[in-house]
Scaffold this active site. Structure first.
Site, PDB file in Angstrom:
ATOM      1  N   CYS A 141       6.959  -3.769 -26.771  1.00 10.16           N
ATOM      2  CA  CYS A 141       7.991  -3.703 -25.726  1.00 10.16           C
ATOM      3  C   CYS A 141       7.428  -3.170 -24.414  1.00 10.16           C
ATOM      4  O   CYS A 141       7.645  -3.748 -23.345  1.00 10.16           O
ATOM      5  CB  CYS A 141       9.149  -2.835 -26.205  1.00 10.16           C
ATOM      6  N   HIS A 221      13.024   3.011 -22.978  1.00 15.76           N
ATOM      7  CA  HIS A 221      11.868   3.645 -22.328  1.00 15.76           C
ATOM      8  C   HIS A 221      12.083   3.561 -20.820  1.00 15.76           C
ATOM      9  O   HIS A 221      12.772   2.658 -20.326  1.00 15.76           O
ATOM     10  CB  HIS A 221      10.581   2.874 -22.612  1.00 15.76           C
TER      11      HIS A 221
END
Ligand code: NAD
Length: 335
Positions: A141, A221
């Protein structure tokens, strides 16, 4: 033309999302998913109409639990044109021999090393490299999120240097075992983190270094990027360039946190509240003393999903042109 037969080995956070995204496409279909245990996810998969396979010695357990297992992972691989391996990092590599024996193509995820597949993939940056290949790894990711902003900037202005700090979610929302719940962990302490070097598995010429910390959050994140570009440009030029990228979304309208981005994803009707695009805070895009700065949020559970669909299309040579595959995937998913 018949649809490409796709199997999903490992039906967790990534696997279930890839299965649903493949089902949305008109040129590929899911012929089965593999679960190790008959938990709620296996029942949901069965209720959705997916054939549920399992490990060879657990077929009877699955049947006893009320899921008529269609067979073993080996049986599933034999039926498929391509397997998307979404087992936990480090487990996937053990399946390579099984895929080779079945003569089936395979995609691994970012938890595996580049060397396992020999080709790391980001749809925008290196679609053509995956054309016709037997094995490909869709990068993590964080690496996907970095490639999506670095590649267009490199194409347009040339990238001299990238320095990035990753503030990482500690666990996925359904994970009840991982922490921290009240700490910030420099992770790894020995620098750089693997994320910068991983970008080089796709764009070897990029000068990039990364540091990372783990935070007590599960949502997303956040990256703080600092870049030097070869050619002069303004923050407005960068915003114009990002606005043209279909997998970058500007975050504005008063959204100041990852919590609100996740709420936005739910409000716009995304399945599971997923945010498939990079979430770039528009007002953070700044040029200071010739260097570019910005913040972006990365929804770890979903950002790699469209990339897996494009990787299937490239490996099966359903579409030779990466831009066309990206457009097709986006349209089918509603991105
Ligand atoms: P997960 O733990 O949510 O799901 C993995 C699934 O595989 C589980 O259902 C587990 O029961 C199953 N499994 C375990 N061993 C198996 C085996 N031998 N055979 C078949 N199935 C098995 O993991 P995840 O988060 O979906 O991660 C999968 C891969 O995707 C990893 O490489 C990971 O690094 C990568 N990835 C994860 C994220 C994320 O944030 N979750 C983001 C990008 C990439």
């Amino acid at each position: 033309m018949s649809k490409v037969k796709v199997a999903i080995n490992g039906y967790g956070t990534i696997g279930k999302r890839v299965a649903d995204a493949v089902t949305m496409q008109d040129d590929m279909e899911i012929i089965g998913i593999a679960k190790t245990r008959p938990n709620y996810e296996a029942f949901v998969a069965h209720d959705k109409g997916y054939n549920v396979y399992t490990l060879a010695d657990r077929v009877d357990d699955m049947k006893k639990a009320g899921i008529p297992a269609a067979g073993s992972v080996e049986d599933m691989a034999a039926e498929a044109d391509i397997v998307v391996d979404c087992t936990p990092g480090g487990v996937g590599e053990k399946n390579k021999a099984l895929y080779e024996k079945a003569g089936v193509k395979a995609i691994w995820q970012g938890g595996e090393d580049h060397e396992l597949a020999g080709c790391s993939f980001n749809a925008e940056a290196n679609y053509a490299e995956a054309l016709g290949r037997d094995f490909v790894r869709v990068v993590s990711c964080n690496t996907t999120g970095l490639c999506r902003v670095i590649y267009p900037l490199d194409q347009e202005y040339g990238v001299k240097k990238v320095r990035v700090t990753l503030m990482r979610r500690s666990a996925d929302p359904n994970d009840i075992k991982t922490g921290p719940i009240n700490a910030i962990i420099p992770n790894p302490i020995k620098l750089p983190s693997h994320h910068g070097p991983d970008v080089k598995s796709i764009m070897p010429h990029i000068n990039i270094t990364s540091t990372a910390v783990k935070l007590s959050t599960t949502l997303m994140h956040v990256h703080t990027l600092n870049m030097e570009l070869e050619k002069d440009c303004t923050s407005e030029d960068v915003k114009d360039l990002f606005a043209k990228q279909s997998r970058i979304r500007f975050i504005e309208q008063g959204i100041s946190s990852t919590a609100e981005i996740m709420e936005l994803a739910k409000d716009i009707g995304r399945p599971r509240g997923d945010m498939w695009e990079n979430s770039v805070w528009k007002d953070s895009v700044t040029m200071y003393e010739g260097e570019l700065y910005f913040f972006q949020g990365i929804h770890q559970e979903s950002i790699v999903i469209p990339e897996n669909v494009d990787a299937i299309r490239a490996m099966m040579e359903l579409e030779k042109d990466g831009a066309k595959s990206i457009a097709k995937t986006n349209k089918a998913m509603g991105l």
